[in-house]
Write an enzyme that holds these catalytic residues in place. Structure first.
Site, PDB file in Angstrom:
ATOM      1  N   ILE A  96      32.514  23.940  29.792  1.00 59.27           N
ATOM      2  CA  ILE A  96      33.907  24.276  30.084  1.00 59.27           C
ATOM      3  C   ILE A  96      34.488  23.349  31.161  1.00 59.27           C
ATOM      4  O   ILE A  96      35.695  23.182  31.259  1.00 59.27           O
ATOM      5  CB  ILE A  96      34.040  25.777  30.443  1.00 59.27           C
ATOM      6  CG1 ILE A  96      35.426  26.281  30.098  1.00 59.27           C
ATOM      7  CG2 ILE A  96      33.656  26.045  31.870  1.00 59.27           C
ATOM      8  CD1 ILE A  96      35.534  27.776  30.005  1.00 59.27           C
TER       9      ILE A  96
ATOM     10  N   GLY B  95      27.127  22.724  30.032  1.00 60.54           N
ATOM     11  CA  GLY B  95      26.451  22.348  28.794  1.00 60.54           C
ATOM     12  C   GLY B  95      24.949  22.531  28.801  1.00 60.54           C
ATOM     13  O   GLY B  95      24.303  22.447  27.763  1.00 60.54           O
TER      14      GLY B  95
ATOM     15  N   TYR C 238      29.044  27.507  24.388  1.00 61.71           N
ATOM     16  CA  TYR C 238      29.359  26.742  25.600  1.00 61.71           C
ATOM     17  C   TYR C 238      28.967  27.520  26.842  1.00 61.71           C
ATOM     18  O   TYR C 238      28.745  28.730  26.815  1.00 61.71           O
ATOM     19  CB  TYR C 238      30.850  26.364  25.642  1.00 61.71           C
ATOM     20  CG  TYR C 238      31.777  27.519  25.945  1.00 61.71           C
ATOM     21  CD1 TYR C 238      32.175  27.802  27.245  1.00 61.71           C
ATOM     22  CD2 TYR C 238      32.267  28.337  24.923  1.00 61.71           C
ATOM     23  CE1 TYR C 238      33.030  28.855  27.521  1.00 61.71           C
ATOM     24  CE2 TYR C 238      33.115  29.385  25.188  1.00 61.71           C
ATOM     25  CZ  TYR C 238      33.497  29.642  26.493  1.00 61.71           C
ATOM     26  OH  TYR C 238      34.335  30.693  26.764  1.00 61.71           O
ATOM     27  N   CYS C 239      28.881  26.766  27.953  1.00 62.93           N
ATOM     28  CA  CYS C 239      28.662  27.349  29.277  1.00 62.93           C
ATOM     29  C   CYS C 239      29.510  26.541  30.262  1.00 62.93           C
ATOM     30  O   CYS C 239      30.513  25.951  29.881  1.00 62.93           O
ATOM     31  CB  CYS C 239      27.170  27.337  29.640  1.00 62.93           C
ATOM     32  SG  CYS C 239      26.485  25.674  29.836  1.00 62.93           S
ATOM     33  N   ARG C 240      29.092  26.475  31.485  1.00 65.82           N
ATOM     34  CA  ARG C 240      29.861  25.746  32.494  1.00 65.82           C
ATOM     35  C   ARG C 240      29.737  24.240  32.295  1.00 65.82           C
ATOM     36  O   ARG C 240      30.720  23.534  32.232  1.00 65.82           O
ATOM     37  CB  ARG C 240      29.388  26.149  33.893  1.00 65.82           C
ATOM     38  CG  ARG C 240      30.165  25.500  35.009  1.00 65.82           C
ATOM     39  CD  ARG C 240      29.689  26.011  36.377  1.00 65.82           C
ATOM     40  NE  ARG C 240      30.276  25.200  37.430  1.00 65.82           N
ATOM     41  CZ  ARG C 240      29.748  24.083  37.896  1.00 65.82           C
ATOM     42  NH1 ARG C 240      28.607  23.630  37.410  1.00 65.82           N
ATOM     43  NH2 ARG C 240      30.345  23.404  38.842  1.00 65.82           N
TER      44      ARG C 240
END
Length: 103
Positions: free
Chosen positions: A94, A69, A65-67
């Site tokens: 996230i 996607g 995951y990241c901020r």
């Protein structure tokens, strides 16, 4: 590589007996809060990211995951090219995560 919504991503994580959570955001973003158990591999530090990627076990399930996607989707594609068969991207990142975050 698969893009999964939060429910399917979390269910897959819990169902896997050989998994790891990978956070591909920056250290500052990570310090703001992360999913419990996540390992930071900053995709924006490309040489370090690639070096760490080479150390990953190829047969594990990776939940990435990241901020939002986008970076994690790119990371999953890179992981696939590196021979990792099971990389799962958290759609919406996230920002859409409804679970708890660690700090």
């Amino acid at each position: 590589m698969e893009n999964l919504n939060e429910k399917k991503w979390y269910e897959g994580l819990k169902a896997s007996s050989n998994s790891e959570i990978i956070d591909v955001r920056t250290p500052d973003e990570f310090d703001d809060g992360y999913i419990e158990g996540a390992r930071l591999l900053n995709i924006q530090d490309s040489s370090k990211f690639m070096a760490e990627l080479e150390k990953l076990e190829k047969d594990k399930d990776y939940f990435v995951y990241c901020r939002s996607g986008r970076r994690s989707e790119m990371a999953c594609q890179i992981m696939e090219k590196a021979g990792i068969k099971n990389a799962y991207n958290l759609q919406g990142g996230i920002l859409d995560w409804t679970g708890n975050l660690k700090k």
